[in-house]
Enzyme design. Structure first.
Site, PDB file in Angstrom:
ATOM      1  N   LYS A   7      60.965  73.462 -19.963  1.00 16.00           N
ATOM      2  CA  LYS A   7      60.784  74.751 -19.292  1.00 16.00           C
ATOM      3  C   LYS A   7      59.937  75.671 -20.163  1.00 16.00           C
ATOM      4  CE  LYS A   7      65.249  75.419 -17.131  1.00 16.00           C
ATOM      5  NZ  LYS A   7      66.234  76.493 -16.958  1.00 16.00           N
ATOM      6  N   GLU A  67      65.337  70.790 -12.179  1.00 19.44           N
ATOM      7  CA  GLU A  67      66.490  71.614 -11.830  1.00 19.44           C
ATOM      8  C   GLU A  67      66.702  71.709 -10.336  1.00 19.44           C
ATOM      9  OE1 GLU A  67      67.045  75.855 -13.347  1.00 19.44           O
ATOM     10  OE2 GLU A  67      67.377  74.610 -15.091  1.00 19.44           O
ATOM     11  N   GLU A  73      74.810  78.268 -29.299  1.00 19.17           N
ATOM     12  CA  GLU A  73      74.355  77.246 -28.337  1.00 19.17           C
ATOM     13  C   GLU A  73      74.814  75.856 -28.785  1.00 19.17           C
ATOM     14  OE1 GLU A  73      72.952  77.937 -25.442  1.00 19.17           O
ATOM     15  OE2 GLU A  73      71.887  79.844 -25.645  1.00 19.17           O
ATOM     16  N   HIS A  99      76.773  81.807 -19.946  1.00 15.61           N
ATOM     17  CA  HIS A  99      75.540  82.567 -19.748  1.00 15.61           C
ATOM     18  C   HIS A  99      75.647  83.616 -18.646  1.00 15.61           C
ATOM     19  CE1 HIS A  99      73.878  79.731 -22.537  1.00 15.61           C
ATOM     20  NE2 HIS A  99      72.663  80.241 -22.435  1.00 15.61           N
ATOM     21  N   ASN A 135      74.553  76.327 -18.498  1.00 22.28           N
ATOM     22  CA  ASN A 135      74.649  77.793 -18.405  1.00 22.28           C
ATOM     23  C   ASN A 135      76.035  78.317 -18.768  1.00 22.28           C
ATOM     24  OD1 ASN A 135      72.016  77.923 -17.599  1.00 22.28           O
ATOM     25  ND2 ASN A 135      72.501  77.889 -15.409  1.00 22.28           N
ATOM     26  N   ARG A 155      44.180  74.043 -16.003  1.00 22.06           N
ATOM     27  CA  ARG A 155      45.169  73.317 -15.172  1.00 22.06           C
ATOM     28  C   ARG A 155      46.092  72.432 -15.995  1.00 22.06           C
ATOM     29  NH1 ARG A 155      40.602  73.223 -12.137  1.00 22.06           N
ATOM     30  NH2 ARG A 155      40.736  74.514 -10.260  1.00 22.06           N
ATOM     31  N   LYS A 194      71.097  67.530 -24.527  1.00 22.89           N
ATOM     32  CA  LYS A 194      70.260  68.304 -23.597  1.00 22.89           C
ATOM     33  C   LYS A 194      69.224  67.407 -22.931  1.00 22.89           C
ATOM     34  CE  LYS A 194      67.589  72.250 -22.406  1.00 22.89           C
ATOM     35  NZ  LYS A 194      67.045  73.553 -22.683  1.00 22.89           N
ATOM     36  N   ARG A 235      72.022  70.594 -14.045  1.00 20.01           N
ATOM     37  CA  ARG A 235      71.654  71.285 -15.278  1.00 20.01           C
ATOM     38  C   ARG A 235      72.483  72.558 -15.474  1.00 20.01           C
ATOM     39  NH1 ARG A 235      65.144  70.679 -16.850  1.00 20.01           N
ATOM     40  NH2 ARG A 235      65.451  71.955 -18.648  1.00 20.01           N
ATOM     41  N   HIS A 291      74.277  86.849 -19.966  1.00 18.47           N
ATOM     42  CA  HIS A 291      73.085  87.507 -19.412  1.00 18.47           C
ATOM     43  C   HIS A 291      73.404  88.934 -18.974  1.00 18.47           C
ATOM     44  CE1 HIS A 291      71.031  83.405 -18.496  1.00 18.47           C
ATOM     45  NE2 HIS A 291      70.626  83.893 -19.654  1.00 18.47           N
ATOM     46  N   HIS A 308      70.417  86.733 -27.902  1.00 21.91           N
ATOM     47  CA  HIS A 308      70.866  85.876 -26.803  1.00 21.91           C
ATOM     48  C   HIS A 308      72.114  85.068 -27.194  1.00 21.91           C
ATOM     49  CE1 HIS A 308      70.726  83.192 -23.396  1.00 21.91           C
ATOM     50  NE2 HIS A 308      70.694  82.153 -24.227  1.00 21.91           N
TER      51      HIS A 308
HETATM   52  N1  LIG Z   1      62.642  77.084 -22.388  1.00 23.94           N
HETATM   53  C1  LIG Z   1      63.947  76.997 -22.449  1.00 23.94           C
HETATM   54  O1  LIG Z   1      64.558  76.068 -21.938  1.00 23.94           O
HETATM   55  C2  LIG Z   1      64.700  78.062 -23.184  1.00 23.94           C
HETATM   56  C3  LIG Z   1      66.056  77.873 -23.510  1.00 23.94           C
HETATM   57  C4  LIG Z   1      66.698  78.846 -24.253  1.00 23.94           C
HETATM   58  C5  LIG Z   1      66.016  79.989 -24.666  1.00 23.94           C
HETATM   59  N2  LIG Z   1      64.703  80.146 -24.321  1.00 23.94           N
HETATM   60  C6  LIG Z   1      63.952  81.329 -24.756  1.00 23.94           C
HETATM   61  O2  LIG Z   1      63.864  81.331 -26.175  1.00 23.94           O
HETATM   62  C7  LIG Z   1      63.654  82.673 -26.609  1.00 23.94           C
HETATM   63  C8  LIG Z   1      64.520  82.938 -27.807  1.00 23.94           C
HETATM   64  O3  LIG Z   1      64.182  82.039 -28.829  1.00 23.94           O
HETATM   65  P1  LIG Z   1      64.558  82.345 -30.357  1.00 23.94           P
HETATM   66  O4  LIG Z   1      65.981  82.690 -30.450  1.00 23.94           O
HETATM   67  O5  LIG Z   1      64.044  81.211 -31.148  1.00 23.94           O
HETATM   68  O6  LIG Z   1      63.789  83.703 -30.636  1.00 23.94           O
HETATM   69  P2  LIG Z   1      62.400  84.062 -31.343  1.00 23.94           P
HETATM   70  O7  LIG Z   1      61.334  83.107 -31.003  1.00 23.94           O
HETATM   71  O8  LIG Z   1      62.176  85.493 -31.018  1.00 23.94           O
HETATM   72  O9  LIG Z   1      62.736  83.915 -32.884  1.00 23.94           O
HETATM   73  C9  LIG Z   1      63.694  84.762 -33.477  1.00 23.94           C
HETATM   74  C10 LIG Z   1      63.111  85.467 -34.706  1.00 23.94           C
HETATM   75  O10 LIG Z   1      63.032  84.542 -35.781  1.00 23.94           O
HETATM   76  C11 LIG Z   1      61.715  84.532 -36.326  1.00 23.94           C
HETATM   77  N3  LIG Z   1      61.517  83.173 -36.847  1.00 23.94           N
HETATM   78  C12 LIG Z   1      61.314  82.037 -36.161  1.00 23.94           C
HETATM   79  N4  LIG Z   1      61.368  80.979 -36.974  1.00 23.94           N
HETATM   80  C13 LIG Z   1      61.592  81.451 -38.220  1.00 23.94           C
HETATM   81  C14 LIG Z   1      61.759  80.832 -39.483  1.00 23.94           C
HETATM   82  N5  LIG Z   1      61.782  79.501 -39.628  1.00 23.94           N
HETATM   83  N6  LIG Z   1      61.952  81.639 -40.555  1.00 23.94           N
HETATM   84  C15 LIG Z   1      61.986  82.988 -40.411  1.00 23.94           C
HETATM   85  N7  LIG Z   1      61.876  83.626 -39.250  1.00 23.94           N
HETATM   86  C16 LIG Z   1      61.680  82.861 -38.151  1.00 23.94           C
HETATM   87  C17 LIG Z   1      60.837  84.956 -35.199  1.00 23.94           C
HETATM   88  O11 LIG Z   1      59.627  85.511 -35.669  1.00 23.94           O
HETATM   89  C18 LIG Z   1      61.706  86.004 -34.513  1.00 23.94           C
HETATM   90  O12 LIG Z   1      61.604  87.223 -35.187  1.00 23.94           O
HETATM   91  C19 LIG Z   1      63.967  83.564 -25.425  1.00 23.94           C
HETATM   92  O13 LIG Z   1      62.763  84.070 -24.901  1.00 23.94           O
HETATM   93  C20 LIG Z   1      64.610  82.625 -24.410  1.00 23.94           C
HETATM   94  O14 LIG Z   1      64.366  82.999 -23.085  1.00 23.94           O
HETATM   95  C21 LIG Z   1      64.049  79.205 -23.602  1.00 23.94           C
HETATM   96 ZN   LIG Z   2      71.105  80.114 -23.878  1.00 28.48          ZN
END
Ligand SMILES: NC(=O)c1ccc[n+]([C@@H]2O[C@H](COP(=O)([O-])OP(=O)(O)OC[C@H]3O[C@@H](n4cnc5c(N)ncnc54)[C@H](O)[C@@H]3O)[C@@H](O)[C@H]2O)c1
Ligand SMILES: [Zn+2]
Length: 285
Positions: free
Chosen positions: A147, A241, A189, A253, A250, A125, A231, A246, A257, A270
């Site tokens: 999130k 939200e 971003e 986006h 977007n 939990r 942020k 918030r 998307h 992304h």
């Molecule tokens: N929670 C939220 O508010 C929120 C906001 C935006 C995006 N997201 C989510 O975030 C995700 C995308 O995140 P991301 O772009 O970080 O992708 P990711 O976590 O897939 O990382 C991108 C790549 O970089 C590699 N990597 C990470 N750190 C590294 C480092 N220091 N050195 C070498 N390689 C490294 C990872 O292994 C991966 O292959 C999506 O799932 C998206 O939905 C969430």
């Molecule tokens: Zn984004």
């Protein structure tokens, strides 16, 4: 650590926390966590690209702070943000004797942060969570705001929670190993914050573009801290939200998307889709 960390406070009443941004700070993670919460057991979740050296440094620091540390490594990539991987992690947590005195530490990009955060929000939990983002996107966006979640087939981020961390620890030196394409996608971003919220910041980005491209650590510390501040302000004004305020985050986006979906999430990163989306939105405007 080479300089004093920049600190961004996220005011959320009892759930308030701090984001600290510095260089070479991963080896101080144990101290940061210890100052915020008692912990004897830490489960560090990472992916196989981040495991060495970053997660290893983080794990060592946590164990130097006196904790038993277990490291769980997932496959890199969006496909790991699934209920199947969450289920595997829940079972491993159980086997490791994880309880409400344990903490989950997410060391990686947004995939690791969202997934490990979701596991922390749901196991027993809800247990405490510390975010240690290692991509630019995760440092300026996904690790801030609480999130967490996983994808359903055909529905991104459909199952999840709002689960605030006990703290967010950002070592900008982890970006040195980030592949260029991931880094540039994260910059989209960053630019977004300038466009939607802060024209002066946008100007600073424009004049500092060479330093940003070269990943100048000082410029990165300042830029990341500023994005986190922007942020955090938005996220804490509308934590769950509900008011729609918030939605400004977007920007770019809607089209972004759509492009990601139309290309089966396999072609564009992304941030790349958002960059195109922002150009479309600005032309429409
Ligand atoms: N929670 C939220 O508010 C929120 C906001 C935006 C995006 N997201 C989510 O975030 C995700 C995308 O995140 P991301 O772009 O970080 O992708 P990711 O976590 O897939 O990382 C991108 C790549 O970089 C590699 N990597 C990470 N750190 C590294 C480092 N220091 N050195 C070498 N390689 C490294 C990872 O292994 C991966 O292959 C999506 O799932 C998206 O939905 C969430
Ligand atoms: Zn984004």
């Amino acid at each position: 650590m080479n300089q004093k960390p920049r600190v961004v406070s996220v005011p959320l009443g009892q759930r308030s926390y701090e984001i600290e941004i510095a260089r070479g700070s991963l080896a101080q993670l144990g101290r940061f966590v210890g100052e915020r919460t008692d912990f004897a057991h830490a489960v560090l979740v990472t992916d196989s690209n981040v495991e060495s050296p970053h997660a290893a440094t983080a794990a060592e620091s946590l164990s130097e702070a006196g904790a038993t540390v277990d490291v769980l490594v997932i496959e890199p990539g969006e496909a790991s943000k699934s209920i199947e991987t969450a289920d595997a992690l829940w079972r491993q947590l159980l086997e490791l004797g994880t309880d409400r005195q344990s903490i989950v530490v997410a060391v990686g990009g947004g995939v690791v942060g969202d997934l490990a955060g979701f596991v922390a929000a749901t196991y027993a939990r809800g247990i405490r969570l510390v975010q240690v983002p290692t991509t630019l996107l995760a440092q300026v966006d996904s690790s801030v705001g609480g999130k967490v979640g996983v994808n359903l087939p055909g529905a991104k981020n459909m199952v999840g929670a709002f689960w605030q961390p006990a703290g967010v620890w950002i070592d900008v030196d982890t970006l040195e190993t980030l592949p260029p394409r991931e880094y540039t996608a994260g910059l989209a971003e960053v630019v977004k914050y300038g466009v939607i919220l802060d024209a002066e910041f946008f100007d600073r980005l424009e004049s500092g573009v060479t330093k940003l491209r070269e990943r100048d650590p000082e410029m990165l510390c300042e830029t990341i801290a500023h994005c986190c501040r922007l942020k955090a302000d938005i996220a804490s004004a509308d934590e769950r939200e509900l008011t729609g305020s918030r939605a400004v985050l977007n920007y770019g986006h809607t089209v972004g998307h759509a492009l990601e979906a139309a290309t089966d999430y396999g072609t564009l990163l992304h941030g790349e889709a958002v960059a195109v989306g922002m150009i479309v939105a600005s032309r429409l405007a």
